[in-house]
Write an enzyme that holds these catalytic residues in place. Sequence first.
Site, mmCIF file in Angstrom:
data_model
loop_
_atom_site.group_PDB
_atom_site.id
_atom_site.type_symbol
_atom_site.label_atom_id
_atom_site.label_comp_id
_atom_site.label_asym_id
_atom_site.label_seq_id
_atom_site.Cartn_x
_atom_site.Cartn_y
_atom_site.Cartn_z
ATOM 1 N N GLY A 1 1.388 -1.300 0.416
ATOM 2 C CA GLY A 1 0.150 -0.168 -0.009
ATOM 3 C C GLY A 1 0.190 1.347 -0.110
ATOM 4 N N LYS B 1 -10.133 -7.195 6.708
ATOM 5 C CA LYS B 1 -9.521 -6.789 5.998
ATOM 6 C C LYS B 1 -9.875 -5.088 5.724
ATOM 7 C CE LYS B 1 -7.118 -5.398 1.753
ATOM 8 N NZ LYS B 1 -5.953 -5.530 2.034
ATOM 9 N N LYS C 1 -3.739 -9.236 -1.257
ATOM 10 C CA LYS C 1 -3.157 -8.433 -2.595
ATOM 11 C C LYS C 1 -1.762 -9.784 -2.350
ATOM 12 C CE LYS C 1 -0.579 -5.677 -1.125
ATOM 13 N NZ LYS C 1 1.013 -5.216 -0.405
#
Lengths: 311, 311
Positions: free
Chosen positions: A9, A122, A206
């Site tokens: 991120g 999440k 991810k």
Amino acid sequence: MRILVALGGNALLRRGEALTAENQRRNVRVAAEALAPLGREHELVISHGNGPQVGLLALQSASYDRVSEYPLDVLGAQTEGMIGYMIEQELGNLLPFEQPFATVLSMVEVDPEDPAFQHPSKPIGPLYGEEEARRLAREKGWTMAPDGDKLRRVVASPLPRRIFQIRPVKWLLERGCIVICAGGGGIPTMYGPDRKLHGAEAVVDKDRASALLARELEADLFIMATDADAVYLDWGRPGQRAIRRASPAALAALSFAAGSMGPKVEAACDFASRTGRTAAIGTLSALVGVVAGEAGTQVGAAAPGIELYPA
Amino acid sequence: MRILVALGGNALLRRGEALTAENQRRNVRVAAEALAPLGREHELVISHGNGPQVGLLALQSASYDRVSEYPLDVLGAQTEGMIGYMIEQELGNLLPFEQPFATVLSMVEVDPEDPAFQHPSKPIGPLYGEEEARRLAREKGWTMAPDGDKLRRVVASPLPRRIFQIRPVKWLLERGCIVICAGGGGIPTMYGPDRKLHGAEAVVDKDRASALLARELEADLFIMATDADAVYLDWGRPGQRAIRRASPAALAALSFAAGSMGPKVEAACDFASRTGRTAAIGTLSALVGVVAGEAGTQVGAAAPGIELYPA
């Protein structure tokens, strides 16, 4: 060498930054500088997260018009477009014009019976104070969970079972393309009782999706680029020590923070133990060193238990 | 045969419908039913518009938070993700599981000196009444133009000069993929004085971009699927007549409405005259007939001037 780099991120947005196009682009430009040397020498596949982006798009669509509030699969597809474009453009500006690129929209299959649908975990979107978080939970039926001293929306994060676009991605790599795919863990989809593929209200992790992608693409090296320059023993305590190399078995036996390093360590161990090849965790700025095996934490079957960097 | 089908706006959203995910998906499902027979028998490339979608995303990002208002290139990339996903999923549900698909993010180069930047003409987003249109023009600096008895935001629509992802699209077609690309006319980009590629504040005309795509891919047939079952002589007047076949020269000599049929006729003539192959304009529901040369208006060098359907 075929290398998959999963951008964390922070490669797209630093903590606390506003989610503007300019901020994202500036961060992507830094990431592109780190990726360019790999693109010149190796077969390169790039995946990325989308937590802040998918959360923001959800808020935008909800705040403008409740009628046009979009489900997470559609929003995930939007973020693959937006982030893929920025990465492709910025990296393209650093490599020869002849270098072909493709951002391939990626759909991931999840199991509708995955217990994760009962336990949203999440985090997506921005951080909220307690009062606002309580209001959003009430108004929108969102689940909120602590994130530092703030609260954040959490959604289901089921396991990825299959990436549908593996063949096109392989074909493009064979032709020398740099491929951007599986963004945001892939667009979450699942088969319904009608045997048709539908969207799933979820965000796939991810790192898990990237581990699956690396495996299916038979990548030689799977790198998770993150804030930390390595995986640490006793992180945050006096005497913390950076791990240089670890066997998947030795690393999997240790425990790491669930929200941050845990999933990366799990994904690295999963890839390394199943394939016999190397997974690595390190910073973007040290990427060339990570590829050379000289920086970051290298996880591979050949590693002798746990080997630390000098203190 | 290699066939490019450009889906008109109505394939995604019927006039007057709210731009919900459900409405879009339902329309895409109908389009997929029409496309599936072509996907079984031919090399198939699909492009699509994004006018309503890109306009809505612009409004959403602006209304939530002015800071995170995104430029049109980034929003265009989002729509390529969203619409490409829906088309790929719905068409995938109708074809054998083994059929490979790829939605390839497409960037289009435009000329920063294109006079279109001085004369915004491409309508995006919803229809407004006069008062609201005036307010938006004032607050956001938007240009508004009449659309029926309402007003709509218009943005620059420069000519597409190059589609950057032509090679990956070709490679995927050669492997049997159904490819979705150049959505919304492609993400508008242009080279700056720094010789880097940047986003452009524009929306490229989908039919123009699709004509370029069809040419570069050496498509055998370029179809624009739209509301009308053919191009008409004297459209809307008593005695209007549907054109069955036309040579590009004869068709280009006629005049058509600038906002609707004009750009399609122009794109068809451009493709047919440059390549010597056939372009066609017709409805989605008659797609198989259009491919067989039995429905719609067929534009090709072999056509004898203008040939009409029986009255």
